[in-house]
Design a protein around this motif. Structure first.
Motif, PDB file in Angstrom:
ATOM      1  N   ALA A  22      -4.329 -20.762 -32.068  1.00  0.00           N
ATOM      2  CA  ALA A  22      -3.812 -19.737 -32.680  1.00  0.00           C
ATOM      3  C   ALA A  22      -3.935 -18.096 -32.103  1.00  0.00           C
ATOM      4  O   ALA A  22      -4.848 -18.154 -31.462  1.00  0.00           O
ATOM      5  CB  ALA A  22      -4.385 -19.352 -34.004  1.00  0.00           C
ATOM      6  N   LEU A  23      -2.997 -17.256 -32.013  1.00  0.00           N
ATOM      7  CA  LEU A  23      -3.238 -15.857 -31.377  1.00  0.00           C
ATOM      8  C   LEU A  23      -2.559 -14.731 -31.810  1.00  0.00           C
ATOM      9  O   LEU A  23      -1.191 -15.126 -32.155  1.00  0.00           O
ATOM     10  CB  LEU A  23      -3.187 -16.049 -30.102  1.00  0.00           C
ATOM     11  N   CYS A  24      -2.656 -13.649 -31.450  1.00  0.00           N
ATOM     12  CA  CYS A  24      -1.715 -12.468 -31.874  1.00  0.00           C
ATOM     13  C   CYS A  24      -1.930 -11.429 -33.027  1.00  0.00           C
ATOM     14  O   CYS A  24      -2.468 -11.760 -33.783  1.00  0.00           O
ATOM     15  CB  CYS A  24      -0.423 -12.665 -31.399  1.00  0.00           C
ATOM     16  N   ALA A  25      -1.761 -10.395 -33.500  1.00  0.00           N
ATOM     17  CA  ALA A  25      -1.414  -9.679 -34.682  1.00  0.00           C
ATOM     18  C   ALA A  25      -2.132  -8.278 -34.743  1.00  0.00           C
ATOM     19  O   ALA A  25      -3.004  -8.207 -33.970  1.00  0.00           O
ATOM     20  CB  ALA A  25      -1.637 -10.416 -36.004  1.00  0.00           C
ATOM     21  N   ALA A  26      -1.521  -7.529 -35.620  1.00  0.00           N
ATOM     22  CA  ALA A  26      -2.254  -6.112 -35.854  1.00  0.00           C
ATOM     23  C   ALA A  26      -1.733  -5.765 -37.249  1.00  0.00           C
ATOM     24  O   ALA A  26      -1.690  -6.682 -38.051  1.00  0.00           O
ATOM     25  CB  ALA A  26      -1.667  -5.333 -34.795  1.00  0.00           C
ATOM     26  N   THR A  27      -1.400  -4.358 -37.289  1.00  0.00           N
ATOM     27  CA  THR A  27      -1.012  -4.120 -38.820  1.00  0.00           C
ATOM     28  C   THR A  27       0.604  -3.542 -38.555  1.00  0.00           C
ATOM     29  O   THR A  27       1.055  -2.776 -39.492  1.00  0.00           O
ATOM     30  CB  THR A  27      -1.775  -2.735 -38.988  1.00  0.00           C
ATOM     31  N   LEU A  56      -2.477 -23.563 -29.565  1.00  0.00           N
ATOM     32  CA  LEU A  56      -3.342 -22.812 -30.569  1.00  0.00           C
ATOM     33  C   LEU A  56      -3.380 -21.354 -30.768  1.00  0.00           C
ATOM     34  O   LEU A  56      -3.587 -20.694 -31.635  1.00  0.00           O
ATOM     35  CB  LEU A  56      -5.156 -23.383 -30.457  1.00  0.00           C
ATOM     36  N   ILE A  57      -3.024 -20.793 -29.489  1.00  0.00           N
ATOM     37  CA  ILE A  57      -3.265 -19.329 -29.409  1.00  0.00           C
ATOM     38  C   ILE A  57      -1.749 -18.659 -28.548  1.00  0.00           C
ATOM     39  O   ILE A  57      -1.709 -17.367 -28.521  1.00  0.00           O
ATOM     40  CB  ILE A  57      -4.362 -18.674 -28.949  1.00  0.00           C
ATOM     41  N   ARG A  88       5.102 -18.717 -32.363  1.00  0.00           N
ATOM     42  CA  ARG A  88       3.670 -19.248 -33.037  1.00  0.00           C
ATOM     43  C   ARG A  88       3.888 -20.888 -33.652  1.00  0.00           C
ATOM     44  O   ARG A  88       4.966 -20.806 -34.533  1.00  0.00           O
ATOM     45  CB  ARG A  88       3.071 -18.399 -33.906  1.00  0.00           C
ATOM     46  N   TRP A  89       3.029 -21.530 -33.485  1.00  0.00           N
ATOM     47  CA  TRP A  89       3.097 -23.006 -34.009  1.00  0.00           C
ATOM     48  C   TRP A  89       2.157 -23.089 -35.186  1.00  0.00           C
ATOM     49  O   TRP A  89       1.266 -23.586 -35.313  1.00  0.00           O
ATOM     50  CB  TRP A  89       2.480 -24.004 -32.702  1.00  0.00           C
ATOM     51  N   SER A  90       2.718 -22.187 -36.240  1.00  0.00           N
ATOM     52  CA  SER A  90       2.076 -22.151 -37.710  1.00  0.00           C
ATOM     53  C   SER A  90       3.256 -21.645 -38.712  1.00  0.00           C
ATOM     54  O   SER A  90       4.220 -21.171 -38.151  1.00  0.00           O
ATOM     55  CB  SER A  90       0.947 -21.165 -37.436  1.00  0.00           C
ATOM     56  N   GLY A 359       1.111 -30.985 -39.110  1.00  0.00           N
ATOM     57  CA  GLY A 359       0.570 -31.955 -38.793  1.00  0.00           C
ATOM     58  C   GLY A 359      -0.316 -32.064 -37.485  1.00  0.00           C
ATOM     59  O   GLY A 359      -1.267 -33.054 -37.430  1.00  0.00           O
ATOM     60  N   LEU A 360      -0.124 -31.126 -36.717  1.00  0.00           N
ATOM     61  CA  LEU A 360      -0.785 -30.915 -35.379  1.00  0.00           C
ATOM     62  C   LEU A 360      -1.265 -29.843 -35.422  1.00  0.00           C
ATOM     63  O   LEU A 360      -2.336 -29.339 -34.874  1.00  0.00           O
ATOM     64  CB  LEU A 360       0.266 -31.017 -34.403  1.00  0.00           C
ATOM     65  N   HIS A 361      -1.143 -28.696 -35.918  1.00  0.00           N
ATOM     66  CA  HIS A 361      -1.482 -27.270 -36.173  1.00  0.00           C
ATOM     67  C   HIS A 361      -1.731 -26.634 -37.478  1.00  0.00           C
ATOM     68  O   HIS A 361      -1.161 -27.288 -38.352  1.00  0.00           O
ATOM     69  CB  HIS A 361      -0.460 -26.209 -35.503  1.00  0.00           C
TER      70      HIS A 361
END
Length: 391
Positions: A22-27, A56-57, A88-90, A359-361
């Motif tokens: 996982a990665l990235c974000a703000a408001t 993951l990110i 993003r893989w989520s 299943g992976l992320h």
């Protein structure tokens, strides 16, 4: 992993596994991923965040270079927060997104989409799905195919960072100041290095001798960053590979050790691979700390964080520890012949109640918890925010 094989055997999807986290974000507004404005941090906090890793990110590098980005480029990826696929893989934000938000930065442009100094004003994300610590040449020398793994290994990503640093700092003094006020995350690395050979029917016994070399490559990258002036570096360990739904499905008939009677996870992948990697990595990071007094080189315990959730999912609001929210059906909803964004995929009603997304992320809900553990503790010592004013 973020590759998409057409046909998968039991050891096969082991290769795909760790493409993510996982990665990235703000408001910002959920509809605009890269143009949010924010106030730069002041005082004793950080001016930049630089991250290296895999899916993951990865916040968009993979879809910017791949001619066939596959399922991640289609809905329902991104549905929970961004309301559209962003690479993003989520279902939503990743660990680094929550870190970026907490630091008060805007969503940055993925490195491969950036063009100007302004794009990297608050740092850069160099992570690419299926990224490895080892390079393609090493895999080739071991007579493995590299068709399913990105050429953008850890060393390449560090090379990209050097280009950005030169863009941000034109003098030695500017470089020194930028490095001293930046926070670095190196990883997670290792998962794809081990699972890629398993994808090609290699055994755990074949893979384990790679662990010291992978750890050496990770440590080498950390040393290189410290040599350039980095003063704050976080290095995540592997999460428990044996608790991933795709792998539980693929190894349901054996091949990765027995199952832990408490969690149902595969001991061979957890105790025999992930835990071994993490133990060697922690030892090497301790040596680096001793060699570089005054530099923060911290281990982020992704393994401990995820195992805590898997061992007692209800305590954190999850109703199923080992079944994916969105995938191809079968045990653990782990059938990889149908991807989350393919017609006919089985999707749960509420991703926030599941640990695994595809299943992976993992889901945004899990990444939020994991980010908190690194930002505030106890899964990183010192936690990232310990340096910031008002912590």
């Amino acid at each position: 992993m973020a590759t998409r094989p057409a046909r998968l055997s039991a050891p096969a999807v082991a290769a795909i596994l760790v493409a993510a986290l996982a990665l990235c974000a703000a408001t910002a507004s959920a509809a605009n991923v890269t143009t949010t404005t924010a106030t730069a941090p002041s005082g004793g906090c950080y001016s930049h965040l630089f991250t290296f890793g895999n899916s993951l990110i990865d916040t968009g590098n993979f879809i910017h270079y791949s001619t066939s980005p596959g399922p991640v480029a289609r809905s329902p990826y991104g549905e929970t927060f961004f309301r559209r696929p962003t690479g993003r893989w989520s279902d939503g934000r990743l660990i680094v997104d929550f870190i970026v938000e907490r630091l008060g930065f805007p969503y940055w442009t993925p490195y491969l989409a950036g063009k100007s100094r302004e794009d990297f004003r608050y740092g850069a994300n160099f992570a690419v799905a299926s990224g490895t610590a080892l390079n393609q040449l090493l895999f080739k020398k071991k007579h493995l195919s590299v068709a399913g793994i990105t050429p953008y290994s850890l060393a390449v990503q560090v090379g990209w960072f050097k280009k950005v640093l030169a863009m941000l700092a034109s003098t030695e003094q500017e470089r020194k100041e930028a490095m001293a006020r930046s926070v670095f995350m190196v990883g997670e690395f290792g998962g794809n290095d081990y699972l890629h050979p398993l994808f090609q029917n290699k055994t755990l016994e074949w893979v384990r001798p790679l662990v010291p070399r992978v750890v050496r490559y990770i440590a080498g990258a950390v040393e290189e960053l410290v040599g350039l002036g980095a003063t704050t570096v976080y290095v995540p360990g592997l999460f428990p590979l044996g608790c991933v739904p795709r792998l539980l499905f693929l190894f349901r008939d054996g091949g990765a050790g027995d199952r832990d009677p408490t969690t149902g996870c595969l001991r061979g992948l957890n105790d025999g691979l992930a835990a071994l990697h993490n133990a060697l990595l922690r030892r090497r990071l301790a040596e680096l700390r001793a060699a570089h007094p005054g530099v923060t080189i911290a281990y982020a315990d992704y393994y401990g964080e995820v195992m805590e959730l898997v061992s007692n999912p209800a305590a954190s609001g999850f109703d199923d520890a080992l079944t994916a929210c969105c995938a191809g059906g079968g045990p653990y909803n782990g059938n990889f012949t149908v991807h989350c964004s393919d017609p006919g995929a089985t999707q749960c009603a509420d991703p926030s109640r599941r640990i695994s997304w595809d299943g992976l992320h993992m889901t945004e809900a899990v990444y939020r918890i994991m980010a908190r553990g690194v930002l505030d503790g106890p899964f990183a010592d010192p936690p990232i925010m310990s340096r910031c004013h008002g912590y």
